[in-house]
Design a protein around this motif. Structure first.
Motif, mmCIF file in Angstrom:
data_model
loop_
_atom_site.group_PDB
_atom_site.id
_atom_site.type_symbol
_atom_site.label_atom_id
_atom_site.label_comp_id
_atom_site.label_asym_id
_atom_site.label_seq_id
_atom_site.Cartn_x
_atom_site.Cartn_y
_atom_site.Cartn_z
ATOM 1 N N HIS A 125 0.836 -1.193 0.000
ATOM 2 C CA HIS A 125 0.000 0.000 0.000
ATOM 3 C C HIS A 125 0.875 1.248 0.000
ATOM 4 O O HIS A 125 1.748 1.396 0.851
ATOM 5 C CB HIS A 125 -0.938 0.018 1.212
ATOM 6 C CG HIS A 125 -1.874 -1.142 1.253
ATOM 7 N ND1 HIS A 125 -2.939 -1.256 0.377
ATOM 8 C CD2 HIS A 125 -1.899 -2.235 2.033
ATOM 9 C CE1 HIS A 125 -3.586 -2.392 0.638
ATOM 10 N NE2 HIS A 125 -2.970 -2.998 1.631
ATOM 11 N N SER A 127 -1.033 -1.123 -4.363
ATOM 12 C CA SER A 127 -2.320 -0.482 -4.135
ATOM 13 C C SER A 127 -2.067 0.978 -3.752
ATOM 14 O O SER A 127 -1.275 1.248 -2.846
ATOM 15 C CB SER A 127 -3.057 -1.220 -3.009
ATOM 16 O OG SER A 127 -4.136 -0.459 -2.540
ATOM 17 N N ARG A 144 -3.600 4.398 -2.238
ATOM 18 C CA ARG A 144 -4.693 4.964 -1.442
ATOM 19 C C ARG A 144 -4.576 6.475 -1.469
ATOM 20 O O ARG A 144 -3.565 7.027 -1.030
ATOM 21 C CB ARG A 144 -4.595 4.496 0.009
ATOM 22 C CG ARG A 144 -4.826 3.041 0.210
ATOM 23 C CD ARG A 144 -4.825 2.734 1.697
ATOM 24 N NE ARG A 144 -4.843 1.305 1.919
ATOM 25 C CZ ARG A 144 -4.338 0.724 2.980
ATOM 26 N NH1 ARG A 144 -3.775 1.432 3.927
ATOM 27 N NH2 ARG A 144 -4.406 -0.583 3.100
#
Length: 177
Positions: free
Chosen positions: A5, A54, A56
């Motif tokens: 992330h 990922s 965010r």
């Protein structure tokens, strides 16, 4: 596969909306322009082959965002202190490290950069590594120019490259007053 992330910030600059990617340790992973967002994702995939990345979106300003804002406000040297984390090949990381050693306001040719890393015949490879750089401005690929001092490719567009070079030259001239 466990996803890695990263945080994605959108930063307003004089050159348009900048996309800035950091990790949990606040290390800079990528910078690109909103109109080149697809390339940002492509470079991240190439940097971290085999890993699930990922992004965010966050509105909390990181140290990197604050430094980039200061850079655009005229504190050009602040980007030299930013911690970066890069994937890529050994050769790419060697070129990217050399890019960080190019002083602001003092562009260097691809040939001179190849010579600097001890690979004078690798001018094209240096150019390819330069183009694969995921952290523009901080890993200052915009400071590399053609052997005849011409502006050559810049992933964010030549108008941005020219602006960045002018911005840094202006800063350098004020430092030497």
């Amino acid at each position: 596969m466990t996803p890695h992330h990263f945080q994605l910030e959108k930063v307003s600059t004089p050159l348009g909306q900048m996309l800035l990617v950091t990790d949990d340790q606040q290390r800079l992973r990528a910078i690109d322009w909103q109109d080149y967002e697809a390339r940002l994702h492509l470079l991240l995939r190439r940097q971290y082959k085999g890993l699930s990345i990922s992004l965010r979106e966050t509105t909390q300003a990181s140290a990197a965002t604050r430094a980039m804002q200061a850079y655009f406000e005229g504190e050009v040297g602040v980007i030299d202190t930013l911690e970066v984390a890069l994937g890529g090949t050994d050769f790419q990381r060697q070129v990217w490290a050399a890019l960080r050693s190019i002083p602001a306001g003092q562009p260097l040719s691809y040939g001179a950069l190849a010579l600097q890393i001890g690979r004078p015949s690798a001018v094209r490879a240096v150019g390819l590594a330069n183009g694969a750089n995921p952290i523009s401005i901080v890993v200052p690929c915009h400071r590399v120019i053609g052997s005849n001092a011409s502006l050559t490719g810049y992933g964010g567009g030549l108008h941005r490259k020219q602006w960045l070079l002018d911005h840094e030259a202006d800063w350098l001239s004020k430092c030497h007053l």
